[in-house]
Design a protein around this motif. Structure first.
Motif, PDB file in Angstrom:
ATOM      1  N   ILE A 144       0.858  -1.183   0.000  1.00 50.00           N
ATOM      2  CA  ILE A 144       0.000   0.000   0.000  1.00 50.00           C
ATOM      3  C   ILE A 144       0.894   1.232   0.000  1.00 50.00           C
ATOM      4  O   ILE A 144       1.604   1.499   0.980  1.00 50.00           O
ATOM      5  CB  ILE A 144      -0.935   0.029   1.223  1.00 50.00           C
ATOM      6  N   LEU A 145       0.891   1.938  -1.097  1.00 54.23           N
ATOM      7  CA  LEU A 145       1.644   3.184  -1.206  1.00 54.23           C
ATOM      8  C   LEU A 145       0.694   4.338  -0.895  1.00 54.23           C
ATOM      9  O   LEU A 145      -0.405   4.411  -1.455  1.00 54.23           O
ATOM     10  CB  LEU A 145       2.225   3.357  -2.608  1.00 54.23           C
ATOM     11  N   VAL A 146       1.104   5.205   0.009  1.00 57.65           N
ATOM     12  CA  VAL A 146       0.287   6.353   0.399  1.00 57.65           C
ATOM     13  C   VAL A 146       1.014   7.614  -0.034  1.00 57.65           C
ATOM     14  O   VAL A 146       2.184   7.813   0.314  1.00 57.65           O
ATOM     15  CB  VAL A 146       0.046   6.381   1.924  1.00 57.65           C
ATOM     16  N   ALA A 147       0.334   8.468  -0.807  1.00 55.97           N
ATOM     17  CA  ALA A 147       1.000   9.654  -1.352  1.00 55.97           C
ATOM     18  C   ALA A 147       0.038  10.832  -1.432  1.00 55.97           C
ATOM     19  O   ALA A 147      -1.084  10.690  -1.900  1.00 55.97           O
ATOM     20  CB  ALA A 147       1.565   9.354  -2.735  1.00 55.97           C
ATOM     21  N   SER A 148       0.495  11.977  -0.955  1.00 59.16           N
ATOM     22  CA  SER A 148      -0.262  13.216  -1.141  1.00 59.16           C
ATOM     23  C   SER A 148       0.131  13.908  -2.439  1.00 59.16           C
ATOM     24  O   SER A 148      -0.596  14.769  -2.927  1.00 59.16           O
ATOM     25  CB  SER A 148      -0.033  14.159   0.047  1.00 59.16           C
ATOM     26  N   ASN A 149       1.276  13.539  -2.986  1.00 56.78           N
ATOM     27  CA  ASN A 149       1.744  14.086  -4.259  1.00 56.78           C
ATOM     28  C   ASN A 149       2.149  12.929  -5.159  1.00 56.78           C
ATOM     29  O   ASN A 149       3.331  12.700  -5.425  1.00 56.78           O
ATOM     30  CB  ASN A 149       2.925  15.034  -4.033  1.00 56.78           C
ATOM     31  N   ALA A 150       1.152  12.182  -5.603  1.00 55.86           N
ATOM     32  CA  ALA A 150       1.415  10.971  -6.375  1.00 55.86           C
ATOM     33  C   ALA A 150       2.169  11.258  -7.662  1.00 55.86           C
ATOM     34  O   ALA A 150       2.889  10.389  -8.168  1.00 55.86           O
ATOM     35  CB  ALA A 150       0.104  10.258  -6.686  1.00 55.86           C
ATOM     36  N   GLY A 151       2.035  12.459  -8.210  1.00 53.61           N
ATOM     37  CA  GLY A 151       2.728  12.800  -9.438  1.00 53.61           C
ATOM     38  C   GLY A 151       4.237  12.773  -9.302  1.00 53.61           C
ATOM     39  O   GLY A 151       4.947  12.712 -10.313  1.00 53.61           O
ATOM     40  N   GLN A 152       4.742  12.813  -8.053  1.00 52.33           N
ATOM     41  CA  GLN A 152       6.182  12.756  -7.836  1.00 52.33           C
ATOM     42  C   GLN A 152       6.720  11.331  -7.914  1.00 52.33           C
ATOM     43  O   GLN A 152       7.929  11.127  -7.973  1.00 52.33           O
ATOM     44  CB  GLN A 152       6.533  13.377  -6.479  1.00 52.33           C
ATOM     45  N   LEU A 153       5.834  10.344  -7.917  1.00 51.11           N
ATOM     46  CA  LEU A 153       6.260   8.956  -8.076  1.00 51.11           C
ATOM     47  C   LEU A 153       6.553   8.677  -9.549  1.00 51.11           C
ATOM     48  O   LEU A 153       5.873   9.215 -10.431  1.00 51.11           O
ATOM     49  CB  LEU A 153       5.175   7.999  -7.588  1.00 51.11           C
ATOM     50  N   PRO A 154       7.520   7.816  -9.832  1.00 46.57           N
ATOM     51  CA  PRO A 154       7.772   7.455 -11.231  1.00 46.57           C
ATOM     52  C   PRO A 154       6.526   6.841 -11.863  1.00 46.57           C
ATOM     53  O   PRO A 154       5.784   6.100 -11.212  1.00 46.57           O
ATOM     54  CB  PRO A 154       8.917   6.433 -11.132  1.00 46.57           C
ATOM     55  N   ALA A 155       6.314   7.144 -13.131  1.00 49.13           N
ATOM     56  CA  ALA A 155       5.152   6.600 -13.836  1.00 49.13           C
ATOM     57  C   ALA A 155       5.163   5.079 -13.838  1.00 49.13           C
ATOM     58  O   ALA A 155       4.101   4.437 -13.805  1.00 49.13           O
ATOM     59  CB  ALA A 155       5.120   7.136 -15.265  1.00 49.13           C
ATOM     60  N   THR A 156       6.351   4.475 -13.862  1.00 42.61           N
ATOM     61  CA  THR A 156       6.453   3.010 -13.858  1.00 42.61           C
ATOM     62  C   THR A 156       5.924   2.413 -12.560  1.00 42.61           C
ATOM     63  O   THR A 156       5.350   1.319 -12.565  1.00 42.61           O
ATOM     64  CB  THR A 156       7.914   2.580 -14.061  1.00 42.61           C
ATOM     65  N   VAL A 157       6.103   3.131 -11.460  1.00 40.49           N
ATOM     66  CA  VAL A 157       5.573   2.668 -10.173  1.00 40.49           C
ATOM     67  C   VAL A 157       4.062   2.870 -10.132  1.00 40.49           C
ATOM     68  O   VAL A 157       3.299   1.965  -9.767  1.00 40.49           O
ATOM     69  CB  VAL A 157       6.258   3.416  -9.002  1.00 40.49           C
ATOM     70  N   ARG A 158       3.607   4.053 -10.524  1.00 44.03           N
ATOM     71  CA  ARG A 158       2.168   4.345 -10.502  1.00 44.03           C
ATOM     72  C   ARG A 158       1.374   3.369 -11.361  1.00 44.03           C
ATOM     73  O   ARG A 158       0.283   2.935 -10.976  1.00 44.03           O
ATOM     74  CB  ARG A 158       1.898   5.781 -10.971  1.00 44.03           C
ATOM     75  N   SER A 159       1.908   3.022 -12.505  1.00 45.80           N
ATOM     76  CA  SER A 159       1.164   2.180 -13.451  1.00 45.80           C
ATOM     77  C   SER A 159       0.993   0.747 -12.957  1.00 45.80           C
ATOM     78  O   SER A 159       0.150   0.020 -13.481  1.00 45.80           O
ATOM     79  CB  SER A 159       1.867   2.175 -14.807  1.00 45.80           C
ATOM     80  N   ARG A 160       1.781   0.353 -11.970  1.00 41.87           N
ATOM     81  CA  ARG A 160       1.697  -1.017 -11.468  1.00 41.87           C
ATOM     82  C   ARG A 160       0.908  -1.119 -10.166  1.00 41.87           C
ATOM     83  O   ARG A 160       0.951  -2.137  -9.487  1.00 41.87           O
ATOM     84  CB  ARG A 160       3.104  -1.594 -11.293  1.00 41.87           C
ATOM     85  N   CYS A 161       0.220  -0.037  -9.820  1.00 40.52           N
ATOM     86  CA  CYS A 161      -0.606  -0.013  -8.611  1.00 40.52           C
ATOM     87  C   CYS A 161      -2.056   0.290  -8.989  1.00 40.52           C
ATOM     88  O   CYS A 161      -2.318   1.032  -9.938  1.00 40.52           O
ATOM     89  CB  CYS A 161      -0.115   1.060  -7.634  1.00 40.52           C
ATOM     90  N   GLN A 162      -2.978  -0.269  -8.224  1.00 37.05           N
ATOM     91  CA  GLN A 162      -4.390   0.115  -8.354  1.00 37.05           C
ATOM     92  C   GLN A 162      -4.575   1.429  -7.606  1.00 37.05           C
ATOM     93  O   GLN A 162      -4.374   1.507  -6.397  1.00 37.05           O
ATOM     94  CB  GLN A 162      -5.283  -0.960  -7.747  1.00 37.05           C
ATOM     95  N   ARG A 163      -4.963   2.463  -8.325  1.00 35.99           N
ATOM     96  CA  ARG A 163      -5.052   3.804  -7.744  1.00 35.99           C
ATOM     97  C   ARG A 163      -6.405   4.004  -7.086  1.00 35.99           C
ATOM     98  O   ARG A 163      -7.449   3.784  -7.702  1.00 35.99           O
ATOM     99  CB  ARG A 163      -4.827   4.848  -8.836  1.00 35.99           C
ATOM    100  N   ILE A 164      -6.384   4.439  -5.828  1.00 33.53           N
ATOM    101  CA  ILE A 164      -7.592   4.806  -5.092  1.00 33.53           C
ATOM    102  C   ILE A 164      -7.444   6.290  -4.727  1.00 33.53           C
ATOM    103  O   ILE A 164      -6.559   6.650  -3.951  1.00 33.53           O
ATOM    104  CB  ILE A 164      -7.782   3.969  -3.815  1.00 33.53           C
ATOM    105  N   THR A 165      -8.288   7.126  -5.306  1.00 36.78           N
ATOM    106  CA  THR A 165      -8.169   8.563  -5.091  1.00 36.78           C
ATOM    107  C   THR A 165      -9.168   9.032  -4.042  1.00 36.78           C
ATOM    108  O   THR A 165     -10.371   8.782  -4.156  1.00 36.78           O
ATOM    109  CB  THR A 165      -8.399   9.333  -6.403  1.00 36.78           C
ATOM    110  N   PHE A 166      -8.657   9.695  -3.021  1.00 37.03           N
ATOM    111  CA  PHE A 166      -9.491  10.246  -1.967  1.00 37.03           C
ATOM    112  C   PHE A 166      -9.664  11.750  -2.205  1.00 37.03           C
ATOM    113  O   PHE A 166      -8.703  12.448  -2.533  1.00 37.03           O
ATOM    114  CB  PHE A 166      -8.842  10.029  -0.594  1.00 37.03           C
ATOM    115  N   SER A 167     -10.877  12.217  -2.035  1.00 44.20           N
ATOM    116  CA  SER A 167     -11.166  13.637  -2.188  1.00 44.20           C
ATOM    117  C   SER A 167     -11.505  14.250  -0.833  1.00 44.20           C
ATOM    118  O   SER A 167     -11.817  13.534   0.131  1.00 44.20           O
ATOM    119  CB  SER A 167     -12.354  13.839  -3.146  1.00 44.20           C
ATOM    120  N   LEU A 168     -11.446  15.573  -0.783  1.00 43.49           N
ATOM    121  CA  LEU A 168     -11.877  16.257   0.430  1.00 43.49           C
ATOM    122  C   LEU A 168     -13.359  15.981   0.663  1.00 43.49           C
ATOM    123  O   LEU A 168     -14.148  15.995  -0.292  1.00 43.49           O
ATOM    124  CB  LEU A 168     -11.658  17.758   0.300  1.00 43.49           C
ATOM    125  N   PRO A 169     -13.767  15.727   1.892  1.00 42.05           N
ATOM    126  CA  PRO A 169     -15.196  15.551   2.158  1.00 42.05           C
ATOM    127  C   PRO A 169     -15.941  16.868   1.988  1.00 42.05           C
ATOM    128  O   PRO A 169     -15.333  17.946   1.981  1.00 42.05           O
ATOM    129  CB  PRO A 169     -15.227  15.079   3.612  1.00 42.05           C
TER     130      PRO A 169
END
Length: 338
Positions: A144-169
């Motif tokens: 489980i990778l937790v990131a507030s700035n996911a864009g700073q992760l390499p695209a190769t890492v992001r593409s191999r994870c199921q992305r769950i996006t949380f929004s402000l309530p």
């Protein structure tokens, strides 16, 4: 605490359904703004997966062997990888150790889980090392990778994870929850506005004296605008606070000054409790200069996340601020001297 936050219910239901169907991804990327509880969600998910008697909704029971070990921070099938003390990045050695851990069998014939947070703080070598695990994940393991700035992760890492996006309530949801946490003596609406709508950041602000800190910094900022203190000395004094947080406050003040300068009655202010004082400072500068200050502070906040001399960074911001409002106000106008 093993309860879900109100705004986490939908992603929770989706993941628990996948778990029941045997379709849980080998890697998740939990992303979204800071202060909305992504780390909390990750911990509850791990606790639920390692619980030996989970109720129908998939939450941890809190009483079984797995839950008790998790509560004590000693479950052998659970690891959390984060920033080590005095470090600003997650290093390759931490990830290599993690890969060795995932290669072992589960102690209790279940999942082996890892939380990496903040994942965007992995340096290049660490991210490349993690990529090998993401490409060939061990059976019954969950990263489980937790990131507030996911864009700073390499695209190769992001593409191999199921992305769950949380929004402000929604503000109503956040304010109801906050009112239960902080009681009636504080204004949840104001606190939530100051924290950018992030409920957990708001709660920390309410409990840790952040409001008093903010007002003290604001008074310093006002004094500096009138050359009533030294920017170099002030920069040193401000270093006892977290630089990124301090620069966040300054960004908010400058943003509000721009709004007040642009419209007599702006629809939204970040700092409505100091509106008049902000308006007085805004009267000392033109819009172009205010935007220049905001750009400078925004860049400083970005640089503060890396390896940089915080004293010099803060001096640069404060010296520039003192240089522009060079006169004292008289009835909202600039009075220049010299």
């Amino acid at each position: 605490m093993n309860e879900l936050l109100p705004w986490h219910i939908e992603p929770w239901r989706m993941l628990i359904e996948r778990l029941r169907q045997g379709r849980m991804p080998h890697a998740l990327l939990l992303c979204g703004p800071a202060g909305i509880g992504k780390d909390h969600f990750a911990r509850v998910l791990v606790q639920g997966m390692l619980c030996e008697n989970p109720p129908p909704e998939g939450l941890p029971c809190g009483t079984c062997r797995g839950c008790l070990l998790n509560a004590a921070g000693s479950h052998p099938d659970s690891r959390i990888v984060g920033l080590l003390e005095d470090k600003k990045v997650i290093g390759v050695d931490q990830i290599r150790e993690l890969r060795e851990y995932l290669g072992l069998k589960s102690h209790y014939a279940g999942y082996r889980t890892v939380i990496i947070s903040p994942a965007e703080k992995m340096n290049t070598q660490a991210a490349n090392s993690l990529l090998k695990t993401l490409e060939e994940p061990p059976a019954r393991s969950l990263l489980i990778l937790v990131a507030s700035n996911a864009g700073q992760l390499p695209a190769t890492v992001r593409s191999r994870c199921q992305r769950i996006t949380f929004s402000l309530p929604s503000p109503d949801t956040a304010q109801r929850w906050l009112s239960e946490q902080i009681g009636p003596h504080q204004d949840p609406a104001l606190l939530l506005t100051l924290a950018g709508g992030a409920p957990l950041a708001t709660l920390e602000m309410a409990r840790n004296g952040k409001m008093d800190q903010r007002l003290a910094l604001f008074e310093d900022f006002e004094k500096l605008a009138h050359s009533q203190c030294s920017p170099v000395a002030l920069a040193g004094a401000w270093l006892k606070f977290e630089p990124q947080e301090t620069l966040y406050w300054v960004q908010g003040w400058l943003t509000d000054m721009i709004r007040l300068k642009s419209a007599p009655q702006p629809p939204v202010l970040i700092n409505p409790d100091v509106r008049q004082r902000l308006q007085n400072m805004a009267a000392m500068l033109d819009l172009t200069t205010l935007y220049q200050h905001l750009d400078r502070v925004t860049e400083a906040a970005r640089l503060a996340t890396g390896q940089i001399n915080a004293q010099l960074l803060m001096e640069d911001v404060l010296i520039a601020w003192q240089a522009h409002p060079s006169g004292k106000m008289q009835e909202g106008k600039i009075s220049r001297h010299g």
